[in-house]
Motif scaffolding. Structure first.
Motif, PDB file in Angstrom:
ATOM      1  N   PRO A 214     -28.150   3.836   0.080  1.00 19.70           N
ATOM      2  CA  PRO A 214     -27.511   3.458  -1.199  1.00 19.70           C
ATOM      3  C   PRO A 214     -26.218   2.693  -0.981  1.00 19.70           C
ATOM      4  O   PRO A 214     -25.973   1.674  -1.632  1.00 19.70           O
ATOM      5  CB  PRO A 214     -27.234   4.809  -1.859  1.00 19.70           C
ATOM      6  N   SER A 215     -25.436   3.154  -0.021  1.00 18.11           N
ATOM      7  CA  SER A 215     -24.159   2.481   0.253  1.00 18.11           C
ATOM      8  C   SER A 215     -24.389   1.039   0.688  1.00 18.11           C
ATOM      9  O   SER A 215     -23.747   0.112   0.195  1.00 18.11           O
ATOM     10  CB  SER A 215     -23.425   3.264   1.342  1.00 18.11           C
ATOM     11  N   GLN A 216     -25.358   0.854   1.591  1.00 16.48           N
ATOM     12  CA  GLN A 216     -25.590  -0.505   2.084  1.00 16.48           C
ATOM     13  C   GLN A 216     -26.123  -1.418   0.989  1.00 16.48           C
ATOM     14  O   GLN A 216     -25.711  -2.571   0.879  1.00 16.48           O
ATOM     15  CB  GLN A 216     -26.551  -0.460   3.270  1.00 16.48           C
ATOM     16  N   ILE A 217     -27.030  -0.875   0.175  1.00 17.70           N
ATOM     17  CA  ILE A 217     -27.586  -1.687  -0.908  1.00 17.70           C
ATOM     18  C   ILE A 217     -26.482  -2.096  -1.873  1.00 17.70           C
ATOM     19  O   ILE A 217     -26.338  -3.255  -2.240  1.00 17.70           O
ATOM     20  CB  ILE A 217     -28.708  -0.912  -1.648  1.00 17.70           C
ATOM     21  N   LEU A 218     -25.679  -1.109  -2.266  1.00 20.79           N
ATOM     22  CA  LEU A 218     -24.607  -1.375  -3.235  1.00 20.79           C
ATOM     23  C   LEU A 218     -23.633  -2.414  -2.695  1.00 20.79           C
ATOM     24  O   LEU A 218     -23.352  -3.420  -3.355  1.00 20.79           O
ATOM     25  CB  LEU A 218     -23.852  -0.085  -3.552  1.00 20.79           C
ATOM     26  N   TRP A 219     -23.132  -2.191  -1.490  1.00 17.58           N
ATOM     27  CA  TRP A 219     -22.110  -3.102  -0.973  1.00 17.58           C
ATOM     28  C   TRP A 219     -22.688  -4.478  -0.666  1.00 17.58           C
ATOM     29  O   TRP A 219     -22.014  -5.487  -0.844  1.00 17.58           O
ATOM     30  CB  TRP A 219     -21.427  -2.484   0.246  1.00 17.58           C
ATOM     31  N   LEU A 220     -23.949  -4.492  -0.224  1.00 17.83           N
ATOM     32  CA  LEU A 220     -24.570  -5.794   0.007  1.00 17.83           C
ATOM     33  C   LEU A 220     -24.683  -6.551  -1.311  1.00 17.83           C
ATOM     34  O   LEU A 220     -24.365  -7.744  -1.373  1.00 17.83           O
ATOM     35  CB  LEU A 220     -25.965  -5.630   0.635  1.00 17.83           C
TER      36      LEU A 220
ATOM     37  N   ILE B 124     -21.097  -7.654  -2.332  1.00 25.68           N
ATOM     38  CA  ILE B 124     -20.480  -8.664  -1.465  1.00 25.68           C
ATOM     39  C   ILE B 124     -21.289  -9.944  -1.457  1.00 25.68           C
ATOM     40  O   ILE B 124     -20.749 -11.049  -1.584  1.00 25.68           O
ATOM     41  CB  ILE B 124     -20.302  -8.082  -0.041  1.00 25.68           C
ATOM     42  N   PHE B 125     -22.633  -9.799  -1.366  1.00 25.61           N
ATOM     43  CA  PHE B 125     -23.454 -11.014  -1.361  1.00 25.61           C
ATOM     44  C   PHE B 125     -23.381 -11.703  -2.725  1.00 25.61           C
ATOM     45  O   PHE B 125     -23.354 -12.930  -2.801  1.00 25.61           O
ATOM     46  CB  PHE B 125     -24.910 -10.684  -1.007  1.00 25.61           C
TER      47      PHE B 125
ATOM     48  N   PHE C 122     -20.261 -13.645  -2.798  1.00 25.63           N
ATOM     49  CA  PHE C 122     -20.433 -14.794  -1.899  1.00 25.63           C
ATOM     50  C   PHE C 122     -21.233 -15.892  -2.599  1.00 25.63           C
ATOM     51  O   PHE C 122     -20.854 -17.070  -2.598  1.00 25.63           O
ATOM     52  CB  PHE C 122     -21.143 -14.323  -0.636  1.00 25.63           C
ATOM     53  N   TYR C 123     -22.329 -15.451  -3.234  1.00 28.39           N
ATOM     54  CA  TYR C 123     -23.185 -16.407  -3.949  1.00 28.39           C
ATOM     55  C   TYR C 123     -22.399 -17.122  -5.042  1.00 28.39           C
ATOM     56  O   TYR C 123     -22.445 -18.351  -5.160  1.00 28.39           O
ATOM     57  CB  TYR C 123     -24.379 -15.657  -4.551  1.00 28.39           C
TER      58      TYR C 123
ATOM     59  N   PHE D 212     -19.161 -17.498  -5.307  1.00 31.32           N
ATOM     60  CA  PHE D 212     -18.125 -18.364  -4.722  1.00 31.32           C
ATOM     61  C   PHE D 212     -18.728 -19.679  -4.232  1.00 31.32           C
ATOM     62  O   PHE D 212     -18.216 -20.767  -4.538  1.00 31.32           O
ATOM     63  CB  PHE D 212     -17.449 -17.624  -3.569  1.00 31.32           C
ATOM     64  N   LEU D 213     -19.852 -19.568  -3.523  1.00 31.54           N
ATOM     65  CA  LEU D 213     -20.488 -20.793  -3.029  1.00 31.54           C
ATOM     66  C   LEU D 213     -20.973 -21.654  -4.185  1.00 31.54           C
ATOM     67  O   LEU D 213     -20.796 -22.869  -4.205  1.00 31.54           O
ATOM     68  CB  LEU D 213     -21.666 -20.449  -2.111  1.00 31.54           C
ATOM     69  N   ASN D 214     -21.603 -20.996  -5.151  1.00 28.34           N
ATOM     70  CA  ASN D 214     -22.209 -21.732  -6.261  1.00 28.34           C
ATOM     71  C   ASN D 214     -21.161 -22.432  -7.120  1.00 28.34           C
ATOM     72  O   ASN D 214     -21.376 -23.542  -7.590  1.00 28.34           O
ATOM     73  CB  ASN D 214     -23.016 -20.745  -7.112  1.00 28.34           C
TER      74      ASN D 214
END
Lengths: 256, 200
Positions: B51-57, B60-61, B64-65, B67-69
């Motif tokens: 859950p932690s990895q899914i949430l933070w990904l 954060i992603f 990132f998306y 910001f790039l977009n």
């Protein structure tokens, strides 16, 4: 204590351990800010800062760093246009973010003591799922039920369609798995191999003069593997991006 | 999952007695350490942190998306577009300049051809004129020579006539002298008619 230190240094699995930096728990689920989260943030910060800073001058004639940013832009844009046509260009920000994220995460993982975000199946799986869900949602929104046409390739005789369609369905459903496992397994295996060979160097080196002589071979191997791992880091990001482009092609163009 | 029993085994001595773990740690430090410190599941398959990895990904992603977009990609796209326009413009300019240069070359070639043609004409004219002049002077000379030839011929003819006229007189006188030397009597009229008959 010392043995423990040696053990940590030689344990090829230790580098994948997750540790909580800021423990957070909501409804019995662990949402802690971990070292994995930290390196995700570092990946994004590195990639974002590089792309942002290298283009601030907006030079007509690009400098080295600006060239790198432009090259990555045109690389992904060309890849997407070749695979999914100009209709796929609306997904360019997505493919570019995925590529940059995976690439920088893989490359950051090459630093000693750094955590490799993409060496965890859940991370790559979420990224793959993001791609597949985008393909499915956009595909159904654009083609409606006609999107199921991708399961019957054109040119297949009607009699064979019942045989081919299930194969296509299975192939479609296995995409998120193959996409995520490929990246995850490559990063994991590469880092373990690297660690094992590097471990041989320290273990043999502790055995005195003969050991040091014998340690040269794994040392050379480690150097070679490091080069290979940089290649793999780029290659896997490329593979992830190009497969994303090909899957998006299905969504954009429907039945093929 | 398959490591779970091992984990259970290792957990017990580790928590109980320090010296006991120290000894196997030397021979089998790798496994004993990992499983002692953590849950024993292979870290990438440890569901506790999913859950932690899914949430933070996602967070954060997602950032990132965005910001790039919103920032990076429009900027990069703009840079490339400006350059493409600039290059296209420069190419256009270059093409136009090339056209101009080609036109200038063509004009020059034309001029050159004209000049050459003109030079040919002038040369031809000069040649013709010189030829005509030469012809005329030749004719004049020939005409002069002809008249002088005619004059000379007529003078020769008159001289010849005069000489021929004298020849008759000389013959008569000679004939008279010969006749008288022979002791005859010269009949002037008969001799003159004989000479005239002889000469005709």
């Amino acid at each position: 204590m010392e043995e423990q230190g040696v053990a940590v240094a030689n344990d090829p699995i230790h580098q994948f351990q997750i540790s909580r930096l800021v423990p957070i728990e909501v409804g019995g689920l662990d949402f802690s800010f971990t070292n994995s989260s930290l390196f995700m943030a570092l990946t994004v910060a590195t990639a974002g800062a590089f792309l942002f800073m290298s283009t601030t001058s907006r030079g007509l004639i690009p400098g080295r760093l600006q060239s790198v940013s432009e090259m990555s832009y045109e690389f992904i844009a060309g890849m997407l246009r070749d695979s999914a046509g100009s209709g796929g260009m609306k997904f360019f920000p997505m493919v570019f973010s995925l590529f940059m994220f995976v690439l920088v995460a893989n490359l950051l993982g090459m630093f000693p003591y750094f955590f490799t975000v993409t060496s965890h199946i859940i991370v790559t799986f979420v990224l793959a799922l993001f791609v597949i869900l985008t393909v499915m949602i956009y595909g159904f929104a654009k083609h409606g039920l006609g999107f199921f046409g991708i399961f019957v390739p054109s040119g297949v005789p009607a009699a064979l369609a019942p045989v081919v369609a299930p194969i296509e369905v299975i192939s479609f459903l296995s995409r998120p798995i193959s996409l995520s496992v490929r990246l995850f397994a490559n990063m994991l295996a590469g880092h373990i191999t690297l660690k094992v060979f590097a471990g041989f160097v320290t273990s043999l080196g502790a055995l005195g003069a003969w050991g040091i002589g014998g340690a040269i071979l794994p040392l050379l191997m480690t150097v070679a593997l490091t080069g290979l791992e940089f290649l793999v880091a780029f290659l896997q990001a490329y593979v992830f991006a190009i497969l994303t482009c090909m899957y998006l092609n299905d969504a954009v163009h429907g039945a093929h | 999952m398959f490591v779970a029993p091992a984990f259970a085994q290792e957990q017990a001595p580790d928590t109980n007695s320090e010296p006991l773990t120290q000894t196997p740690a030397i021979t089998d430090g790798t496994t004993s350490h990992t499983e002692a410190e953590h849950t024993g599941v292979f870290p990438p398959f440890e569901t506790t942190f999913f859950p932690s990895q899914i949430l933070w990904l996602a967070i954060i992603f997602g950032l990132f998306y965005l910001f790039l977009n919103k920032v990076v990609l429009p900027r990069l796209g703009h840079i490339l577009e400006v350059r493409r326009d600039r290059i296209a413009q420069d190419l256009d300019t270059a093409a136009r300049m090339k056209e101009e240069a080609d036109a200038a070359v063509a004009a020059y070639e034309q001029e050159l051809a004209d000049a050459r043609a003109k030079a040919n004409v002038i040369g031809q004219e000069a040649r013709d004129r010189a030829k005509a002049e030469a012809e005329a002077s030749r004719r004049a000379t020939e005409a002069g020579l002809d008249t002088r030839l005619a004059e000379a011929e007529s003078r020769i003819a008159s001289i010849k006539n005069a000489a021929m006229a004298d020849v008759g007189v000389i013959a008569e006188e000679t004939a008279i002298a010969i006749v008288e030397a022979l002791g005859g009597r010269a009949d002037g009229a008969a001799i003159a008619s004989a000479v005239a008959a002889e000469r005709s």
